[in-house]
Structures are given as C-alpha cells and as structure tokens.
Design a protein around this motif. Structure first.
Motif, PDB file in Angstrom:
ATOM      1  N   GLN A   1      -3.612   6.556 -14.531  1.00 24.60           N
ATOM      2  CA  GLN A   1      -2.829   5.685 -13.652  1.00 24.60           C
ATOM      3  C   GLN A   1      -3.149   5.961 -12.182  1.00 24.60           C
ATOM      4  O   GLN A   1      -3.309   5.037 -11.374  1.00 24.60           O
ATOM      5  N   ALA A   2      -3.254   7.240 -11.830  1.00 20.86           N
ATOM      6  CA  ALA A   2      -3.554   7.606 -10.441  1.00 20.86           C
ATOM      7  C   ALA A   2      -4.937   7.110 -10.032  1.00 20.86           C
ATOM      8  O   ALA A   2      -5.137   6.625  -8.911  1.00 20.86           O
ATOM      9  N   LYS A   3      -5.912   7.218 -10.942  1.00 19.18           N
ATOM     10  CA  LYS A   3      -7.267   6.743 -10.649  1.00 19.18           C
ATOM     11  C   LYS A   3      -7.283   5.241 -10.405  1.00 19.18           C
ATOM     12  O   LYS A   3      -7.964   4.752  -9.492  1.00 19.18           O
ATOM     13  N   GLU A   4      -6.538   4.507 -11.212  1.00 14.06           N
ATOM     14  CA  GLU A   4      -6.488   3.052 -11.047  1.00 14.06           C
ATOM     15  C   GLU A   4      -5.918   2.682  -9.682  1.00 14.06           C
ATOM     16  O   GLU A   4      -6.427   1.780  -9.008  1.00 14.06           O
ATOM     17  N   ILE A   5      -4.871   3.367  -9.279  1.00 13.80           N
ATOM     18  CA  ILE A   5      -4.257   3.084  -7.975  1.00 13.80           C
ATOM     19  C   ILE A   5      -5.220   3.453  -6.847  1.00 13.80           C
ATOM     20  O   ILE A   5      -5.391   2.697  -5.882  1.00 13.80           O
ATOM     21  N   ALA A   6      -5.857   4.616  -6.949  1.00 13.47           N
ATOM     22  CA  ALA A   6      -6.785   5.058  -5.913  1.00 13.47           C
ATOM     23  C   ALA A   6      -7.966   4.107  -5.785  1.00 13.47           C
ATOM     24  O   ALA A   6      -8.452   3.836  -4.679  1.00 13.47           O
ATOM     25  N   THR A   7      -8.439   3.590  -6.910  1.00 12.91           N
ATOM     26  CA  THR A   7      -9.542   2.624  -6.876  1.00 12.91           C
ATOM     27  C   THR A   7      -9.113   1.345  -6.171  1.00 12.91           C
ATOM     28  O   THR A   7      -9.898   0.725  -5.434  1.00 12.91           O
ATOM     29  N   ARG A   8      -7.850   0.982  -6.365  1.00 11.46           N
ATOM     30  CA  ARG A   8      -7.340  -0.274  -5.807  1.00 11.46           C
ATOM     31  C   ARG A   8      -7.070  -0.170  -4.308  1.00 11.46           C
ATOM     32  O   ARG A   8      -7.392  -1.091  -3.559  1.00 11.46           O
ATOM     33  N   ILE A   9      -6.515   0.951  -3.847  1.00 15.63           N
ATOM     34  CA  ILE A   9      -6.110   1.029  -2.431  1.00 15.63           C
ATOM     35  C   ILE A   9      -6.991   1.954  -1.592  1.00 15.63           C
ATOM     36  O   ILE A   9      -6.880   1.969  -0.373  1.00 15.63           O
TER      37      ILE A   9
ATOM     38  N   ARG B   1       0.821  -1.214   0.000  1.00 12.76           N
ATOM     39  CA  ARG B   1       0.000   0.000   0.000  1.00 12.76           C
ATOM     40  C   ARG B   1       0.852   1.261   0.000  1.00 12.76           C
ATOM     41  O   ARG B   1       0.539   2.234  -0.694  1.00 12.76           O
ATOM     42  N   GLU B   2       1.931   1.254   0.779  1.00 13.49           N
ATOM     43  CA  GLU B   2       2.797   2.426   0.838  1.00 13.49           C
ATOM     44  C   GLU B   2       3.387   2.744  -0.520  1.00 13.49           C
ATOM     45  O   GLU B   2       3.334   3.887  -0.990  1.00 13.49           O
ATOM     46  N   GLY B   3       3.952   1.723  -1.176  1.00 11.95           N
ATOM     47  CA  GLY B   3       4.554   1.930  -2.491  1.00 11.95           C
ATOM     48  C   GLY B   3       3.546   2.392  -3.518  1.00 11.95           C
ATOM     49  O   GLY B   3       3.828   3.272  -4.350  1.00 11.95           O
ATOM     50  N   HIS B   4       2.342   1.811  -3.480  1.00  5.45           N
ATOM     51  CA  HIS B   4       1.302   2.202  -4.433  1.00  5.45           C
ATOM     52  C   HIS B   4       0.873   3.648  -4.209  1.00  5.45           C
ATOM     53  O   HIS B   4       0.646   4.391  -5.168  1.00  5.45           O
ATOM     54  N   ALA B   5       0.743   4.051  -2.940  1.00  7.68           N
ATOM     55  CA  ALA B   5       0.324   5.423  -2.643  1.00  7.68           C
ATOM     56  C   ALA B   5       1.355   6.437  -3.146  1.00  7.68           C
ATOM     57  O   ALA B   5       0.997   7.473  -3.720  1.00  7.68           O
ATOM     58  N   VAL B   6       2.637   6.133  -2.947  1.00  7.62           N
ATOM     59  CA  VAL B   6       3.693   7.038  -3.419  1.00  7.62           C
ATOM     60  C   VAL B   6       3.690   7.089  -4.948  1.00  7.62           C
ATOM     61  O   VAL B   6       3.821   8.162  -5.544  1.00  7.62           O
TER      62      VAL B   6
END
Length: 232
Positions: A159-167, A127-132
C-alpha cells in the motif's frame, strides 16, 4: 507568520538531530503560540501549536523522557481537535502506535494504525492525506514485522509503495519524510525486525539515499544496515 515559521523550524531542527537547539527554543514557542491561539484563534494557529507539541514528543522520546512524551501527545490531540485537522489527528495516532511498538504492545499499535486510517477518511483526497496514509502504512509494516506478521508487512508495504508511486516524494508533508526512499528504508527495516538479515542486507545495498533525506532517517537506515552486517 513568525510563530508558524518557528514551529516549522523546530520540526526541521529535530529532523537534523539538533535536539539541544530544538529543546532550548521549544518552551518559548509553545508559550507564544498558546497565547496567540487563544487571543486570535484560527486553524493555522492551532495547527502550529499541535506541531510544537509533536516536536515536544519527538524530543522527549529521543532523550528517554517517556512520561513527558505522553503528555505532549495528549496536548497535540487537544490542539489538533481545535484545528479540526484530521491529518494532524492521524499523525498523532501514528506516533501513539510507535510508542506502543517500543513497549512491545504490538496489537495496540496495530489498532492505533487502523484508527489513524479511519480518522483520515475525514480528510481531503489530496497529497497531504495520501502522504499521511502512506506513513501510517509504513508504521504498520514495522509493527507487523516485530509481531512476526509477514502477511501484514507485505500488505502495508504494498500500500505504501502504491501511494509513493502516485505522489512521489512528499517529505515536506508534516515532516514525515514519506516518499519512495522512506518506503525502501522501511521495507528493509521490516526485514531486520523479522531477522531476515540476508534479505535486509541485499535490499540495503540497493538503496541510494538522496541528499534530501533527513539526518534522523539516514541514521536509522545506517543502524539497520550495520545490524544486518553484524548478524550476517
């Protein structure tokens, strides 16, 4: 434990825009953490010290002391290297990119965002790596917008939206405020930078900020919305 908590509290104080309070407390925390990190070196101590230099950068930038902000980022890199923390190193690249963004050096800023992603390749897939990574994309979106690179904006925001949706909301990670709300704010901000004021205002009207959003981020959103309203 008290020093680590103090470093974290400094980040929270800056996000709450209480800059004077943070500036008063900062020198003592840096001195104590530096002593502790040298006497009893550990990853968490160097991480906390890197965090205080990040806070020093934040305060210096917001008060217009750009020479001191550069020194603080160099010290942040020094401490992050001793912590062997790729996430902190990537956060530093993100902050360096924003420095060049403010100076109008968009290509350098974009290269630093790319470098940040490369550094993150050494981090754990968590989660930390994905958030950064997500925050790097948000920084990249605004830099691309200022450079009038609409394709780059779209790529970074997607890309940011995909990460935010995931975490989901990860605003607690390094005090970056990353999450769905911050993605929406950056997408709107990118439209403002590209002078698409009608679209920016349309997006702004659909954004309902949760109470947990940091004051510093809320203020930025309100300024962007006000600018869009003025221009239209």
């Amino acid at each position: 434990a008290q020093l680590i908590a103090a470093a974290d509290e400094l980040c929270a104080t800056v996000r709450a825009t209480h800059l004077r309070n943070a500036a008063r407390a900062l020198p003592d925390v840096i001195a104590e953490l530096t002593t502790a990190a040298w006497n009893t070196p550990s990853t968490v101590m160097w991480q906390a010290l890197a965090s205080t230099y990040r806070t020093a950068h934040d305060i210096a930038v917001k008060l217009g002391y750009y020479d001191l902000s550069s020194v603080a980022l160099d010290r942040m890199d020094w401490a992050a290297a001793r912590a062997s923390d790729p996430c902190l190193a990537a956060v530093r690249q993100y902050m360096r990119a924003l420095v060049y963004f403010r100076e109008g050096e968009y290509r350098i800023g974009q290269r630093l965002i790319t470098t940040g992603h490369r550094v993150l390749a050494q981090a754990d897939d968590d989660r930390e790596g994905h958030a950064v990574a997500g925050q790097l994309h948000l920084g990249g979106s605004v830099i691309a917008a200022r450079a009038r690179d609409e394709h780059g904006v779209s790529e970074h925001v997607t890309q940011a939206k995909e990460i935010a949706t995931r975490i989901g909301d990860a605003s607690d990670v390094h005090w970056l405020s990353f999450g769905p709300a911050n993605v929406a704010m950056h997408e709107m901000s990118a439209e403002v930078e590209m002078r698409h004021y009608d679209e920016a205002l349309r997006q702004a009207r659909g954004i309902n900020l949760p109470a947990s959003v940091a004051t510093s981020r809320r203020a930025h959103f309100l300024l962007d919305r006000a600018r869009s309203e003025m221009e239209t």
